[in-house]
Write an enzyme that holds these catalytic residues in place. Structure first.
Site, PDB file in Angstrom:
ATOM      1  N   TYR A   1      -3.240   2.617  11.591  1.00 50.24           N
ATOM      2  CA  TYR A   1      -3.654   4.113  11.088  1.00 50.24           C
ATOM      3  C   TYR A   1      -5.041   4.123  11.136  1.00 50.24           C
ATOM      4  O   TYR A   1      -5.820   3.213  10.849  1.00 50.24           O
ATOM      5  CB  TYR A   1      -3.106   4.146   9.650  1.00 50.24           C
ATOM      6  CG  TYR A   1      -1.401   3.982   9.480  1.00 50.24           C
ATOM      7  CD1 TYR A   1      -0.745   5.188  10.041  1.00 50.24           C
ATOM      8  CD2 TYR A   1      -0.733   2.927   9.297  1.00 50.24           C
ATOM      9  CE1 TYR A   1       0.808   4.790  10.133  1.00 50.24           C
ATOM     10  CE2 TYR A   1       0.627   2.786   9.203  1.00 50.24           C
ATOM     11  CZ  TYR A   1       1.258   3.793   9.686  1.00 50.24           C
ATOM     12  OH  TYR A   1       2.696   3.449   9.668  1.00 50.24           O
TER      13      TYR A   1
ATOM     14  N   THR B   1      -9.496   1.079   1.703  1.00 48.07           N
ATOM     15  CA  THR B   1      -9.300   2.471   1.655  1.00 48.07           C
ATOM     16  C   THR B   1     -10.198   3.140   0.453  1.00 48.07           C
ATOM     17  O   THR B   1     -10.129   4.093   0.323  1.00 48.07           O
ATOM     18  CB  THR B   1      -7.993   2.747   1.457  1.00 48.07           C
ATOM     19  OG1 THR B   1      -7.508   2.053   0.196  1.00 48.07           O
ATOM     20  CG2 THR B   1      -7.174   2.540   2.568  1.00 48.07           C
TER      21      THR B   1
ATOM     22  N   THR C   1      -8.105   7.365  10.495  1.00 48.94           N
ATOM     23  CA  THR C   1      -8.575   8.493   9.176  1.00 48.94           C
ATOM     24  C   THR C   1      -9.343   9.738   9.823  1.00 48.94           C
ATOM     25  O   THR C   1      -9.935   9.622  11.023  1.00 48.94           O
ATOM     26  CB  THR C   1      -9.498   7.889   8.266  1.00 48.94           C
ATOM     27  OG1 THR C   1      -9.758   8.815   7.312  1.00 48.94           O
ATOM     28  CG2 THR C   1     -10.581   7.264   8.874  1.00 48.94           C
ATOM     29  N   ASP C   2      -8.995  10.901   9.212  1.00 52.08           N
ATOM     30  CA  ASP C   2      -9.964  12.085   9.391  1.00 52.08           C
ATOM     31  C   ASP C   2     -11.427  11.846   9.183  1.00 52.08           C
ATOM     32  O   ASP C   2     -12.162  12.540   9.634  1.00 52.08           O
ATOM     33  CB  ASP C   2      -9.273  13.125   8.666  1.00 52.08           C
ATOM     34  CG  ASP C   2      -9.376  12.866   6.962  1.00 52.08           C
ATOM     35  OD1 ASP C   2      -9.227  11.484   6.583  1.00 52.08           O
ATOM     36  OD2 ASP C   2      -9.420  13.943   6.027  1.00 52.08           O
TER      37      ASP C   2
ATOM     38  N   GLY D   1       0.837  -1.185  -0.133  1.00 48.55           N
ATOM     39  CA  GLY D   1       0.000   0.046   0.000  1.00 48.55           C
ATOM     40  C   GLY D   1       0.868   1.479   0.043  1.00 48.55           C
ATOM     41  O   GLY D   1       2.256   1.249   0.067  1.00 48.55           O
ATOM     42  N   GLN D   2       0.179   2.312   0.018  1.00 45.98           N
ATOM     43  CA  GLN D   2       0.917   3.757   0.117  1.00 45.98           C
ATOM     44  C   GLN D   2       1.954   3.954   1.074  1.00 45.98           C
ATOM     45  O   GLN D   2       3.025   3.993   0.817  1.00 45.98           O
ATOM     46  CB  GLN D   2      -0.097   4.784   0.064  1.00 45.98           C
ATOM     47  CG  GLN D   2      -0.824   5.094  -1.245  1.00 45.98           C
ATOM     48  CD  GLN D   2      -1.465   6.454  -1.164  1.00 45.98           C
ATOM     49  OE1 GLN D   2      -0.688   7.503  -1.355  1.00 45.98           O
ATOM     50  NE2 GLN D   2      -2.741   6.583  -0.804  1.00 45.98           N
TER      51      GLN D   2
ATOM     52  N   TRP E   1      -5.756  12.405   3.691  1.00 39.48           N
ATOM     53  CA  TRP E   1      -5.490  12.796   2.253  1.00 39.48           C
ATOM     54  C   TRP E   1      -4.046  12.523   1.913  1.00 39.48           C
ATOM     55  O   TRP E   1      -3.236  13.042   1.449  1.00 39.48           O
ATOM     56  CB  TRP E   1      -5.467  14.393   2.021  1.00 39.48           C
ATOM     57  CG  TRP E   1      -6.845  15.029   2.443  1.00 39.48           C
ATOM     58  CD1 TRP E   1      -8.053  14.391   3.170  1.00 39.48           C
ATOM     59  CD2 TRP E   1      -7.350  16.136   1.673  1.00 39.48           C
ATOM     60  NE1 TRP E   1      -9.064  15.456   3.196  1.00 39.48           N
ATOM     61  CE2 TRP E   1      -8.725  16.387   2.210  1.00 39.48           C
ATOM     62  CE3 TRP E   1      -6.785  17.275   0.747  1.00 39.48           C
ATOM     63  CZ2 TRP E   1      -9.617  17.579   1.802  1.00 39.48           C
ATOM     64  CZ3 TRP E   1      -7.451  18.154   0.689  1.00 39.48           C
ATOM     65  CH2 TRP E   1      -8.813  18.248   1.030  1.00 39.48           C
TER      66      TRP E   1
ATOM     67  N   LYS F   1     -13.487   2.348   9.957  1.00 39.36           N
ATOM     68  CA  LYS F   1     -12.334   2.756  10.810  1.00 39.36           C
ATOM     69  C   LYS F   1     -12.342   3.281  12.204  1.00 39.36           C
ATOM     70  O   LYS F   1     -11.480   2.666  13.177  1.00 39.36           O
ATOM     71  CB  LYS F   1     -11.761   3.933  10.014  1.00 39.36           C
ATOM     72  CG  LYS F   1     -11.119   3.714   8.526  1.00 39.36           C
ATOM     73  CD  LYS F   1     -10.127   2.666   8.676  1.00 39.36           C
ATOM     74  CE  LYS F   1      -8.542   3.149   8.896  1.00 39.36           C
ATOM     75  NZ  LYS F   1      -7.773   2.136   8.977  1.00 39.36           N
TER      76      LYS F   1
ATOM     77  N   TYR G   1     -16.882   3.820   5.262  1.00 43.86           N
ATOM     78  CA  TYR G   1     -15.356   3.830   5.482  1.00 43.86           C
ATOM     79  C   TYR G   1     -15.200   4.357   6.812  1.00 43.86           C
ATOM     80  O   TYR G   1     -14.160   3.683   7.550  1.00 43.86           O
ATOM     81  CB  TYR G   1     -14.534   4.499   4.418  1.00 43.86           C
ATOM     82  CG  TYR G   1     -13.098   4.626   4.655  1.00 43.86           C
ATOM     83  CD1 TYR G   1     -12.205   3.715   4.884  1.00 43.86           C
ATOM     84  CD2 TYR G   1     -12.653   6.026   4.914  1.00 43.86           C
ATOM     85  CE1 TYR G   1     -11.078   3.717   4.779  1.00 43.86           C
ATOM     86  CE2 TYR G   1     -11.318   6.294   5.259  1.00 43.86           C
ATOM     87  CZ  TYR G   1     -10.414   5.138   5.070  1.00 43.86           C
ATOM     88  OH  TYR G   1      -9.075   5.467   5.407  1.00 43.86           O
TER      89      TYR G   1
HETATM   90  P1  NDP Z   1      -3.664   1.561   0.500  1.00 41.94           P
HETATM   91  O1  NDP Z   1      -4.934   1.416  -0.126  1.00 41.94           O
HETATM   92  O2  NDP Z   1      -2.640   2.174  -0.427  1.00 41.94           O
HETATM   93  O3  NDP Z   1      -3.136  -0.013   0.791  1.00 41.94           O
HETATM   94  C1  NDP Z   1      -3.947  -0.871   1.470  1.00 41.94           C
HETATM   95  C2  NDP Z   1      -3.028  -2.103   1.634  1.00 41.94           C
HETATM   96  O4  NDP Z   1      -4.016  -3.007   2.369  1.00 41.94           O
HETATM   97  C3  NDP Z   1      -2.348  -2.693   0.541  1.00 41.94           C
HETATM   98  O5  NDP Z   1      -1.288  -3.316   1.013  1.00 41.94           O
HETATM   99  C4  NDP Z   1      -3.408  -3.834   0.026  1.00 41.94           C
HETATM  100  O6  NDP Z   1      -2.881  -5.047  -0.400  1.00 41.94           O
HETATM  101  C5  NDP Z   1      -3.963  -4.493   1.591  1.00 41.94           C
HETATM  102  N1  NDP Z   1      -5.176  -4.801   1.336  1.00 41.94           N
HETATM  103  C6  NDP Z   1      -6.337  -4.126   1.049  1.00 41.94           C
HETATM  104  N2  NDP Z   1      -7.382  -5.152   0.941  1.00 41.94           N
HETATM  105  C7  NDP Z   1      -6.755  -6.518   1.413  1.00 41.94           C
HETATM  106  C8  NDP Z   1      -7.069  -7.767   1.319  1.00 41.94           C
HETATM  107  N3  NDP Z   1      -8.400  -8.262   1.299  1.00 41.94           N
HETATM  108  N4  NDP Z   1      -6.114  -8.858   1.787  1.00 41.94           N
HETATM  109  C9  NDP Z   1      -4.981  -8.448   1.859  1.00 41.94           C
HETATM  110  N5  NDP Z   1      -4.560  -7.203   1.747  1.00 41.94           N
HETATM  111  C10 NDP Z   1      -5.174  -6.277   1.816  1.00 41.94           C
HETATM  112  O7  NDP Z   1      -3.699   2.294   2.020  1.00 41.94           O
HETATM  113  P2  NDP Z   1      -2.727   3.501   2.328  1.00 41.94           P
HETATM  114  O8  NDP Z   1      -1.510   3.218   2.501  1.00 41.94           O
HETATM  115  O9  NDP Z   1      -3.445   4.606   1.598  1.00 41.94           O
HETATM  116  O10 NDP Z   1      -3.690   3.813   3.691  1.00 41.94           O
HETATM  117  C11 NDP Z   1      -2.958   3.039   4.902  1.00 41.94           C
HETATM  118  C12 NDP Z   1      -3.468   3.463   6.019  1.00 41.94           C
HETATM  119  O11 NDP Z   1      -3.881   4.763   6.478  1.00 41.94           O
HETATM  120  C13 NDP Z   1      -5.346   2.674   6.418  1.00 41.94           C
HETATM  121  O12 NDP Z   1      -5.366   2.285   7.571  1.00 41.94           O
HETATM  122  C14 NDP Z   1      -6.075   3.879   5.809  1.00 41.94           C
HETATM  123  O13 NDP Z   1      -7.198   3.640   6.403  1.00 41.94           O
HETATM  124  C15 NDP Z   1      -5.109   4.935   6.233  1.00 41.94           C
HETATM  125  N6  NDP Z   1      -5.598   6.391   5.949  1.00 41.94           N
HETATM  126  C16 NDP Z   1      -5.336   6.559   4.612  1.00 41.94           C
HETATM  127  C17 NDP Z   1      -5.823   7.646   3.816  1.00 41.94           C
HETATM  128  C18 NDP Z   1      -5.594   7.821   2.381  1.00 41.94           C
HETATM  129  O14 NDP Z   1      -6.057   8.950   1.954  1.00 41.94           O
HETATM  130  N7  NDP Z   1      -5.367   6.791   1.557  1.00 41.94           N
HETATM  131  C19 NDP Z   1      -6.281   8.915   4.743  1.00 41.94           C
HETATM  132  C20 NDP Z   1      -6.295   8.584   6.113  1.00 41.94           C
HETATM  133  C21 NDP Z   1      -5.976   7.412   6.598  1.00 41.94           C
HETATM  134  P3  NDP Z   1      -2.717  -5.047  -2.198  1.00 41.94           P
HETATM  135  O15 NDP Z   1      -1.742  -4.071  -2.642  1.00 41.94           O
HETATM  136  O16 NDP Z   1      -2.438  -6.527  -2.121  1.00 41.94           O
HETATM  137  O17 NDP Z   1      -4.150  -4.806  -2.487  1.00 41.94           O
END
Ligand code: NDP
Length: 304
Positions: free
Chosen positions: A105, A68, A107-108, A10-11, A156, A135, A131
């Site tokens: 993590y 997300t 969220t807002d 993920g990000q 964000w 959360k 969502y």
């Molecule tokens: P991403 O959506 O970029 O990444 C999510 C991660 O979760 C990926 O590694 C993904 O794996 C994994 N994932 C999702 N579904 C599954 C599943 N069914 N099984 C296994 N793995 C899964 O998330 P961010 O990095 O953006 O967010 C990280 C945290 O920050 C989260 O808790 C989010 O709620 C929080 N946050 C994010 C914001 C945003 O703007 N994005 C804002 C505020 C908070 P795969 O790559 O294999 O899909």
């Protein structure tokens, strides 16, 4: 010190797994997710989760797995709650059993955005979307557990990888001459790299003074300093990107949320007050514009 990172694709998870290789003095970093390069983990499989903890014996677990896709969550309610609420609950349980720190993590979007001063950790929550509700349920599950935890609420999130506003705007700016972006939602764009760096600083602190961090368990706000609208964010992206490549975009107009309806309702004002993180751990992120400039510099170094 063994750190287990969940969701390294993920990000935030990606930045964590990259940065932890160099920026942190730990004996071992283990990543678990859906890629073959990582320890394979189905986060919905409780036996697999328990086996992973037994095998890895982590000191710190960082959970970057989440559902997300805010709009999709409105129709994928069960999956959103499984990943955003049930998984953190199971992780808190495992962390209690193994006496390790859980960094998670949030969220807002736990706020309804009805105020116009930055939200405190103690401000009342009232999520407007599935969502946000899922959360918040995840936060609560961790809070009622006995595990040592830090819940980092951010907002964000953008960066050079993954699905995010920055990369969408850069793509559209090359394809289109005009674009309309919402200007009545206000928040703090936060770079994934900066979130990962701050998280690893917290890990270092835990390594140095486990009891202190345990005594400070709770929720902390972690975003870049300052605020803008999605329109203001897009404007800044285009101005900075033009220094690196030619863009097709000529006109950026501001529209209201009403003119851009989405399945999930977003908070109008979701700026988070991050002073508790600063006063407790002496960690604070730079201004969002400065962070964006740094992020784009790195992005174009790799992608031009
Ligand atoms: P991403 O959506 O970029 O990444 C999510 C991660 O979760 C990926 O590694 C993904 O794996 C994994 N994932 C999702 N579904 C599954 C599943 N069914 N099984 C296994 N793995 C899964 O998330 P961010 O990095 O953006 O967010 C990280 C945290 O920050 C989260 O808790 C989010 O709620 C929080 N946050 C994010 C914001 C945003 O703007 N994005 C804002 C505020 C908070 P795969 O790559 O294999 O899909």
């Amino acid at each position: 010190m063994r750190i287990l990172i969940l969701g390294p694709t993920g990000q935030i998870g990606y930045q964590l797994s990259q940065l932890s290789k160099s920026a942190i003095d730990v004996s071992e970093v283990i990543t678990a997710g859906r890629r073959e390069a990582d320890v394979l983990l189905d986060p919905l499989d409780r036996v697999a989760l328990s086996n992973l903890f037994a095998e890895v014996q982590p000191d710190i677990v960082i959970n970057a797995i989440a559902h997300t896709a805010v709009d999709n969550a409105e129709s994928e309610i069960e999956l959103a709650f499984q990943l955003n609420a049930d998984l953190p609950a199971a992780l808190a349980d495992q962390c209690s059993q193994h006496n390790c720190l859980l960094i998670h993590y949030s969220t807002d979007f736990v706020f309804d955005g009805s105020e116009n001063v930055p939200w405190l950790e103690s401000s009342g929550t009232n999520p407007l979307s599935v969502y946000g509700r899922s959360k918040l349920a995840g936060e609560k599950a961790i809070q009622i557990s006995s595990c040592a935890h830090l819940i980092l609420r951010t907002s964000w999130v953008y960066g050079g990888r993954g699905s995010n506003f920055l990369l969408t705007m850069l793509r559209l700016a090359k394809e289109r001459e005009s674009l309309a972006v919402v200007s009545d939602q206000i928040g703090s764009p936060t770079c994934s790299y900066d979130i990962a760096k701050a998280t690893l600083e917290l890990c270092e602190r835990y390594k140095d003074d486990e009891e202190f961090v345990k005594s400070k368990r709770g929720i902390y706000h972690l975003t870049a300093f300052g605020e803008t609208s999605w329109h203001g964010f897009a404007k800044e992206i285009f101005e900075l990107a033009e220094g690196y490549e030619s863009l097709a975009i000529k006109q950026l107009s501001a529209i209201t949320t009403q003119q851009y309806p989405t399945p999930a309702t977003r908070p109008a004002y979701s700026v988070l007050n991050c002073s508790l993180l600063k006063s407790t751990f002496d960690i604070e992120l730079v201004d969002w514009k400065q962070a964006l400039e740094t992020c784009l510099k790195t992005y174009y170094k790799v992608n031009l």
